[in-house]
Design an enzyme around this catalytic site. Structure first.
Site, PDB file in Angstrom:
ATOM      1  N   ARG A 125       0.829  -1.207   0.000  1.00 35.98           N
ATOM      2  CA  ARG A 125       0.000   0.000   0.000  1.00 35.98           C
ATOM      3  C   ARG A 125       0.865   1.258   0.000  1.00 35.98           C
ATOM      4  O   ARG A 125       0.495   2.273  -0.592  1.00 35.98           O
ATOM      5  CB  ARG A 125      -0.994   0.003   1.167  1.00 35.98           C
ATOM      6  N   GLU A 183      -9.677   6.216   7.102  1.00 41.05           N
ATOM      7  CA  GLU A 183      -8.240   6.470   7.067  1.00 41.05           C
ATOM      8  C   GLU A 183      -7.810   7.724   6.301  1.00 41.05           C
ATOM      9  O   GLU A 183      -6.868   8.403   6.723  1.00 41.05           O
ATOM     10  CB  GLU A 183      -7.508   5.262   6.454  1.00 41.05           C
TER      11      GLU A 183
HETATM   12  N1  MTE Z   1     -12.037   6.057  14.360  1.00 45.21           N
HETATM   13  C1  MTE Z   1     -12.090   5.835  15.694  1.00 45.21           C
HETATM   14  N2  MTE Z   1     -12.813   6.669  16.458  1.00 45.21           N
HETATM   15  N3  MTE Z   1     -11.403   4.797  16.270  1.00 45.21           N
HETATM   16  C2  MTE Z   1     -10.639   3.936  15.523  1.00 45.21           C
HETATM   17  O1  MTE Z   1     -10.054   3.007  16.063  1.00 45.21           O
HETATM   18  N4  MTE Z   1      -9.816   3.345  13.273  1.00 45.21           N
HETATM   19  C3  MTE Z   1      -9.525   3.846  11.927  1.00 45.21           C
HETATM   20  C4  MTE Z   1     -10.747   4.518  11.316  1.00 45.21           C
HETATM   21  N5  MTE Z   1     -11.314   5.458  12.231  1.00 45.21           N
HETATM   22  C5  MTE Z   1     -10.564   4.153  14.105  1.00 45.21           C
HETATM   23  C6  MTE Z   1     -11.324   5.230  13.560  1.00 45.21           C
HETATM   24  C7  MTE Z   1      -9.062   2.812  11.001  1.00 45.21           C
HETATM   25  S1  MTE Z   1      -7.434   2.347  11.039  1.00 45.21           S
HETATM   26  C8  MTE Z   1      -9.886   2.244  10.068  1.00 45.21           C
HETATM   27  S2  MTE Z   1      -9.318   1.136   8.937  1.00 45.21           S
HETATM   28  C9  MTE Z   1     -11.325   2.561  10.021  1.00 45.21           C
HETATM   29  O2  MTE Z   1     -11.710   3.503  11.016  1.00 45.21           O
HETATM   30  C10 MTE Z   1     -12.112   1.279  10.197  1.00 45.21           C
HETATM   31  O3  MTE Z   1     -13.466   1.481  10.226  1.00 45.21           O
HETATM   32  P1  MTE Z   1     -14.365   1.674   8.900  1.00 45.21           P
HETATM   33  O4  MTE Z   1     -13.877   0.736   7.869  1.00 45.21           O
HETATM   34  O5  MTE Z   1     -15.725   1.381   9.386  1.00 45.21           O
HETATM   35  O6  MTE Z   1     -14.167   3.111   8.503  1.00 45.21           O
HETATM   36 MO1  MOS Z   2      -7.153   0.337   9.568  1.00 39.19          MO
HETATM   37  S1  MOS Z   2      -5.110   0.519   9.604  1.00 39.19           S
HETATM   38  O1  MOS Z   2      -7.103  -0.504   8.038  1.00 39.19           O
HETATM   39  O2  MOS Z   2      -7.368  -0.919  10.711  1.00 39.19           O
END
Ligand code: MTE
Ligand code: MOS
Length: 771
Positions: A321, A721
């Protein structure tokens, strides 16, 4: 309806700015996390015994003093594992307990099970471990010298880069070091295992990956997957740190439960969490960029090297990535992107918001700033000149950029942030100010949405409608604060024409929805939203068929809205429709499934379509630095971000702000320091500095008016992300402020994070002094 709180409302539920379903519970402390759950009688508490060497042979382990310590019930080592001593996601190289050799300082060696957490934590220190030290490879340069890798180097190539480079009007070269990052979720790693009948186990784990937790434990114990259930209601933050790393904690509990017959819980202390579990990869990078006389890139030769740690974990995909994002939002006519994945005797680095993408983008963004200095131009003009656009749309891996919104998005942000006027004002300020300098930068983000491992792009759901018209929603995604649950509930509510209060969000369980992917790659809502809609549509189709027959009406005239079913001129409350359907023996429960279309790529060839679509955004940050101390802060940040047609603008704005601030911490204040014995020295908030409320700049955040070209859930786009990488604007603004010291004629050398020490060294470098 039976539940008095279920009331119909005409407001559309999809696209509404609704608060997080647990928001009130979060702030009042009533949201239940694993440590808040009632403890089963006889519960044992675990503590992990960790290696005190970076690399050593284990000569002997003596636990007599541990076992004699008050409250201790058992010591568990590799010898107690019935089947496979492995908690890794892919490669089989992460033992639960090291057996013959330790590979990093902090590695798990054994666990103590005791009557209280304090007793377990006290006893752990009484173990006598004899080590025979072996040479340790700690840094990327050590690993490069020893040729220690987790896999072969990989590359993406497009055109003849070296020929194009040698023909270029200018050639800009440099290096950039990029630090790692600890996840620093508020809730650290925790799990509890409860034994049941016939060898069954229920595992409560703070994990993004219930299925993998289930499978790892089944393999470790030699049980079929059906004997292990993993349940997750919510995590107190995860950020990628609980995608694979949670498996070890859960597996230790499962093993203790099986060995002792008691429920077992392990909650890592913050320091242990930071030492034991993996982090964002740090990188060393190098670039040579060819540009024409106008500043347009002709060729890019980029080399990325990362520290993966002692095992593979997800490092292959993370470094892939990074390569996919080395172009960021810029068209590279010729490119050679080379990636080295180094093995070291440090903790195994893992997923972290952006999954390598942020590190990949940093290089080309630095190059943009360096090109601007060489050509004496505003960096924004160089960036705009190089954006993807029609006819300049092919990425180094062969996927074409199809939705061309970034130029317009940047134009809007440039205008709304008054970039040009502020650039002038900053220039004037800098010419008057001897010691304090300011800088400004606008940087874009293009982030590819989909797991690059194609098979992971699938999801399942299970929806029940009860006789009173209330609905239970199960799907494979996990809640970590990002708002996945409410978004999927909004989708199901919209499908049935019900208010959100009619939908009950259930904990994620491998018993309800099997064979799920980690909630990761920002694809949680895209995948689970589609799967849940699919399930709801199946039930709805049955209801429509039933109502059409019962009320002798055309199926096309049946609509679900505002809590009622409109069947021509007849209106039937949804609860009544559900009840009538039940008595007519119509099934009101269904599974749903979704797999992302269009994607697929050839990893060996480095070509294909890894991503369903791209999410876009841009940020303008303004920084100020003190040239005497190196201290810096971000004064203001303006963000315009593309969530497609937002499912929930309140959640999306929160993700954007939180992601940006987390990225800001990564690039400015959060510094991981390992000493020459491979010990992490920054393993608590006293030495590891995450941003606080007072570090938040003045922020202006807006959603870009857009919709997904691809058929995503309600044409929305993933948001988890991408916003983290908007913080590159802050790093670049600090760089711009340092460049002001040399009147923007000398490119500073600034590695990340931009701590005061590094900023000061960069200023000295610009002044021609010692770095
Ligand atoms: N937001 C919060 N509040 N807490 C989290 O741990 N993780 C992030 C993002 N936003 C996270 C977050 C990461 S690394 C990812 S991959 C995505 O949320 C995962 O959730 P989604 O696929 O539902 O967006
Ligand atoms: Mo998010 S780094 O893909 O859990």
């Amino acid at each position: 309806m039976a539940d008095a709180t279920i009331s119909a409302s005409a407001a559309p539920v999809v696209g509404a700015a609704l608060p997080h379903d647990s928001a009130q519970k979060h702030v009042t402390g009533r949201a239940l996390y694993i440590d808040d759950m009632p403890e089963p009688p006889g519960l044992l508490h675990l503590a992990i015994g960790m290696s005190e060497r970076a690399h050593a042979r284990i000569v002997a382990m003596d636990f007599s003093a541990v076992l004699a310590s008050p409250g201790v019930v058992a010591v568990l080592t590799a010898k107690d594992i019935p089947a496979r001593n492995d908690v890794s996601p892919i490669m089989g190289d992460d033992p639960l307990f090291a057996e013959h050799e330790v590979l990093y300082h902090g590695q798990s060696l054994f666990a103590v099970a005791a009557e209280t957490r304090e007793a377990a934590r006290r006893a752990v220190r009484f173990a006598k471990i004899d080590y025979e030290d072996l040479p340790a490879i700690l840094t990327i340069s050590d690993a490069r010298a020893a040729n220690a890798r987790i896999e072969k180097s990989r590359s993406l190539t497009k055109g003849d880069t070296s020929a194009a480079l040698s023909r270029s009007a200018h050639r800009i070269e440099g290096t950039l070091g990029i630090g790692g990052q600890d996840h620093f979720y508020l809730e650290g790693h925790i799990a509890m295992a409860v034994p049941g009948e016939d060898g069954d186990l229920t595992i409560y784990s703070s994990t993004q990956n219930p299925t993998e937790t289930q499978l790892v434990i089944a393999h470790l114990l030699g049980k079929p997957a059906h004997a292990v259930v993993c349940e997750v209601r919510r995590m107190g933050g995860a950020f990628g740190g609980k995608e694979t790393q949670s498996a070890l904690i859960a597996a230790a509990c499962a093993l203790a439960a099986v060995k002792t017959g008691h429920a077992a819980k392990l909650r890592l202390d913050r320091d242990d969490d930071m030492i034991l579990t993996g982090k964002r990869h740090d990188f060393e990078t190098r670039y040579a960029i060819g540009v024409d006389a106008d500043g347009r890139i002709t060729a890019a030769d980029i080399e990325l090297a990362s520290r993966c740690g002692y095992s593979a974990d997800l490092s292959m995909a993370i470094n892939d990535r990074a390569m996919f994002h080395a172009d960021n939002a810029y068209f590279l006519p010729a490119a050679n992107i080379l990636s080295h994945r180094y093995r070291t005797n440090t903790v195994s680095n893992t997923a972290f918001r952006g999954f390598g993408g942020p590190q990949g983008m940093m290089v080309v963004e630095r190059a943009m700033d360096a090109i601007a200095i060489r050509l004496g131009r505003d960096p924004l003009d160089i960036r705009k000149l190089n954006l993807y656009g029609p006819a300049r749309d092919e990425t180094p891996y062969g996927q074409r950029v199809e939705q061309h919104v970034i130029a317009e998005l940047i134009d809007q942000l440039e205008e709304s942030s008054s970039y040009r006027a502020r650039r002038k004002a900053i220039h004037a300020w800098n010419s008057r100010s001897a010691h304090i300098k300011r800088g400004i930068s606008l940087t874009p983000v293009k982030f590819g949405i989909s797991f690059t491992a194609t098979h992971l792009n699938q999801a399942g759901a299970l929806v029940h409608v009860y006789q009173d018209g209330s609905v239970q929603l199960n799907h494979g995604g996990t809640e970590m604060g990002q708002g996945l649950m409410i978004k999927v509930a909004q989708v199901v509510a919209a499908e049935f024409g019900l208010p959100l209060s009619a939908i009950r969000i259930m904990p994620t369980s491998t018993a309800k929805v099997p064979n799920t992917s980690a909630t990761a790659a920002s694809a949680g809502t895209d995948l689970n939203g589609m799967a849940a809609r699919n399930a709801a549509q199946t039930i709805k189709a049955r209801l429509i068929g039933f109502i059409a027959q019962t009320y002798s009406i055309d199926e096309a005239e049946i609509r679900f809205a505002n809590g009622v079913v409109h069947a021509g001129t007849t209106t039937i409350p949804f609860a009544q429709a559900a009840s009538e359907a039940y008595f007519a023996r119509v099934s009101l429960s269904a599974t749903g499934y979704y797999k992302t279309p269009k994607i697929g790529w050839d990893r060996e060839a480095g070509k294909g379509r890894p991503f369903f679509y791209y999410a876009w955004g841009a940020a303008v940050s303004e920084a100020t630095i003190n040239t005497l101390t190196g201290e810096n802060r971000i004064l203001r940040t303006d963000i315009l971000h593309d969530c497609g047609k937002s499912l929930n603008p309140a959640i999306d704005l929160g993700q954007i702000e939180g992601g940006f601030i987390q990225g800001l911490g990564w690039l400015t204040s959060e510094e991981l320091v390992f000493d020459d014995k491979g010990r992490l020295r920054t393993h608590a908030p006293s030495t590891y500095k995450i941003p606080t409320a007072s570090d938040r700049p003045e922020m202006h955040i807006a959603l870009f008016d857009n919709q997904n070209d691809e058929d995503s859930i309600y044409r929305s786009k993933a948001v988890g992300e991408p916003p983290l990488m908007l913080a590159i604007s802050a790093f670049s603004a600090i760089y711009d402020a340092i460049a002001a010291v040399g009147d923007h004629s000398i490119p500073p050398h600034l590695d990340a994070p931009a701590t005061p020490e590094r900023v000061l060294a960069a200023i000295n470098g610009v002044r021609g002094g010692p770095a």
